[in-house]
Design a protein around this motif. Sequence first.
Motif, PDB file in Angstrom:
ATOM      1  N   GLN A 186       0.843  -1.210   0.000  1.00  0.00           N
ATOM      2  CA  GLN A 186       0.000   0.000   0.000  1.00  0.00           C
ATOM      3  C   GLN A 186       0.867   1.244   0.000  1.00  0.00           C
ATOM      4  O   GLN A 186       1.770   1.381   0.817  1.00  0.00           O
ATOM      5  N   THR A 188       0.267   4.907   0.678  1.00  0.00           N
ATOM      6  CA  THR A 188      -0.815   5.659   1.313  1.00  0.00           C
ATOM      7  C   THR A 188      -0.897   7.097   0.810  1.00  0.00           C
ATOM      8  O   THR A 188       0.122   7.744   0.551  1.00  0.00           O
ATOM      9  N   GLU A 191      -5.180  12.274   4.065  1.00  0.00           N
ATOM     10  CA  GLU A 191      -6.527  12.829   3.931  1.00  0.00           C
ATOM     11  C   GLU A 191      -6.465  14.126   3.123  1.00  0.00           C
ATOM     12  O   GLU A 191      -5.594  14.975   3.333  1.00  0.00           O
ATOM     13  N   PRO A 268      -9.533   4.265  -1.876  1.00  0.00           N
ATOM     14  CA  PRO A 268      -9.858   5.468  -1.106  1.00  0.00           C
ATOM     15  C   PRO A 268      -8.685   6.012  -0.300  1.00  0.00           C
ATOM     16  O   PRO A 268      -8.581   7.212  -0.086  1.00  0.00           O
ATOM     17  N   ASN A 269      -7.771   5.118   0.158  1.00  0.00           N
ATOM     18  CA  ASN A 269      -6.677   5.572   1.010  1.00  0.00           C
ATOM     19  C   ASN A 269      -5.302   5.447   0.364  1.00  0.00           C
ATOM     20  O   ASN A 269      -4.281   5.503   1.046  1.00  0.00           O
ATOM     21  N   GLY A 270      -5.258   5.217  -0.960  1.00  0.00           N
ATOM     22  CA  GLY A 270      -3.962   5.150  -1.622  1.00  0.00           C
ATOM     23  C   GLY A 270      -3.967   4.197  -2.802  1.00  0.00           C
ATOM     24  O   GLY A 270      -5.026   3.850  -3.343  1.00  0.00           O
ATOM     25  N   HIS A 272      -2.756   0.406  -4.308  1.00  0.00           N
ATOM     26  CA  HIS A 272      -2.560  -0.944  -3.788  1.00  0.00           C
ATOM     27  C   HIS A 272      -2.024  -1.860  -4.890  1.00  0.00           C
ATOM     28  O   HIS A 272      -2.440  -1.765  -6.049  1.00  0.00           O
ATOM     29  N   GLU A 412     -12.483  -2.667   7.923  1.00  0.00           N
ATOM     30  CA  GLU A 412     -12.769  -1.312   7.444  1.00  0.00           C
ATOM     31  C   GLU A 412     -12.913  -0.337   8.618  1.00  0.00           C
ATOM     32  O   GLU A 412     -12.401   0.791   8.563  1.00  0.00           O
ATOM     33  N   THR A 415      -9.420   0.267  10.294  1.00  0.00           N
ATOM     34  CA  THR A 415      -8.563   1.060   9.411  1.00  0.00           C
ATOM     35  C   THR A 415      -8.965   2.533   9.463  1.00  0.00           C
ATOM     36  O   THR A 415      -8.107   3.423   9.552  1.00  0.00           O
ATOM     37  N   SER A 416     -10.256   2.791   9.436  1.00  0.00           N
ATOM     38  CA  SER A 416     -10.758   4.160   9.549  1.00  0.00           C
ATOM     39  C   SER A 416     -10.400   4.759  10.908  1.00  0.00           C
ATOM     40  O   SER A 416     -10.006   5.927  11.008  1.00  0.00           O
ATOM     41  N   ARG A 419      -6.690   5.753  10.908  1.00  0.00           N
ATOM     42  CA  ARG A 419      -6.454   6.959  10.117  1.00  0.00           C
ATOM     43  C   ARG A 419      -6.868   8.208  10.896  1.00  0.00           C
ATOM     44  O   ARG A 419      -6.159   9.213  10.916  1.00  0.00           O
ATOM     45  N   GLN A 420      -8.000   8.133  11.569  1.00  0.00           N
ATOM     46  CA  GLN A 420      -8.472   9.267  12.355  1.00  0.00           C
ATOM     47  C   GLN A 420      -7.558   9.497  13.560  1.00  0.00           C
ATOM     48  O   GLN A 420      -7.247  10.639  13.906  1.00  0.00           O
TER      49      GLN A 420
END
Length: 441
Positions: A186, A188, A191, A268-270, A272, A412, A415-416, A419-420
């Motif tokens: 990944q 990344t 945001e 959505p996050n990079g 892969h 999911e 992972t969220s 990130r937060q």
Amino acid sequence: RISMPMNKLLASFLVLAAVLSPMAHAQLMNSQPIDGIVAVVDEDIILRSELDRQVQAIARQYASNPERLPPQAELERQVLERMIMTKLQVARADGSGVKVSDAELDQTLQQIAQQNRMQVPQLRQAIEAQGSSWQQFRDNVHEEAVVRALRQRVVQSQVSVSDAEVDSLIKNGGGNRDQLHLGHIQITLPEGASAEQIASAEAKANEVSQQLASGMDFAAAAIRYSDAQNALDGGDLGWRGTDELPTAFAKIAENLQAGQASPPVRGPNGFHIIKLIEKRSGQSEIITEYHVRHILIRENEVISSAQAEQLVRALRQRIEAGEDFAKLAKEYSKDANTANIGGDMGWFTKGGYGAQVAKALDETPVGQISEPFHSDVGWHILEPLATRVEDKTAEAERNKARQTIGTRKAEEEYTSFLRQLRAEAYIEIRLPGSDRAGASG
């Protein structure tokens, strides 16, 4: 969370304290280096010595395959990122009341020792023989246990699976038992990534893909380039059901042959890159169940093991002589769950009651009385009454579908959460030469 000025003040205070310390003064006089700070993580810091220990541990892990490791600077960056995320998770766990007791930690260490066919003292000797600190190893295991407990807390509070979701997955052809062993790299994106950041990440992903096509080992590429949490494990995702994977990953894997890696795919996050290491198909769940009754004589402060065995042998002789098994079970058996129903254990699979019962079932035909056998609760005899073969495929499919949905949602959700967690933290990286040096959050 502390502000930028406070972090600088904290760092200044640490340096000043070191300068004023007699020990530090002696070190300076002897030209010995003072331990430096490589990262500030909210109110915490990561020291150079901590990073060095972790890097050395990774180097020992790959001692037989050193070519898989990236250059030292890149390895340090990867390890430091993992340490930062661990500190953030441990701090959140502490603030949320998530704890791992000493007893739970000891149990985890025991499990690790057993997995390596050792006792805990032998594990400690092995760790120290590698030049590592047992206390440091224990602390690392404790941190990992805390992170697992935090993940469980977050997932349990946010993830649920309804019967309707299970029905829908099965109806649409999901819930199958095909298993995929995947590797994952990944790259990344932050945001709200800018066009320049997106272009840079895409270029890096394409460069990694080209190196893989030229023969670079996938695990080595993951260690060197991946930003995923499992990068230092070679990007290995392990075996997953096709429906346990993110939908995009499953679709990518559908078009791959074993050993083949995909081109970079934007998510959505990079970006892969997925490698299909191996694939296996699920099998029908056809199982044999046993209907059994038994008599248990427990050992306690009143009845010794020898006395319990003697009584069980006497009861077996009486049954063989014609007395009713159920009547003797009601009178003598100390299994509170079955005694009043004549020792009837109902239907279960061979391994349902442990290895000793399974062994007795292997050795005892239907309608015969087993030889007395010992377990951790006492002495037993049992009688297999009948066997049956059951097709549990449909039941297994529903259980698998429920597990699949839950696993996917949990992945999911966490992972969220991570990130937060990182986005909200104050992080200042002071690792020389790092492309991420500086403050964020």
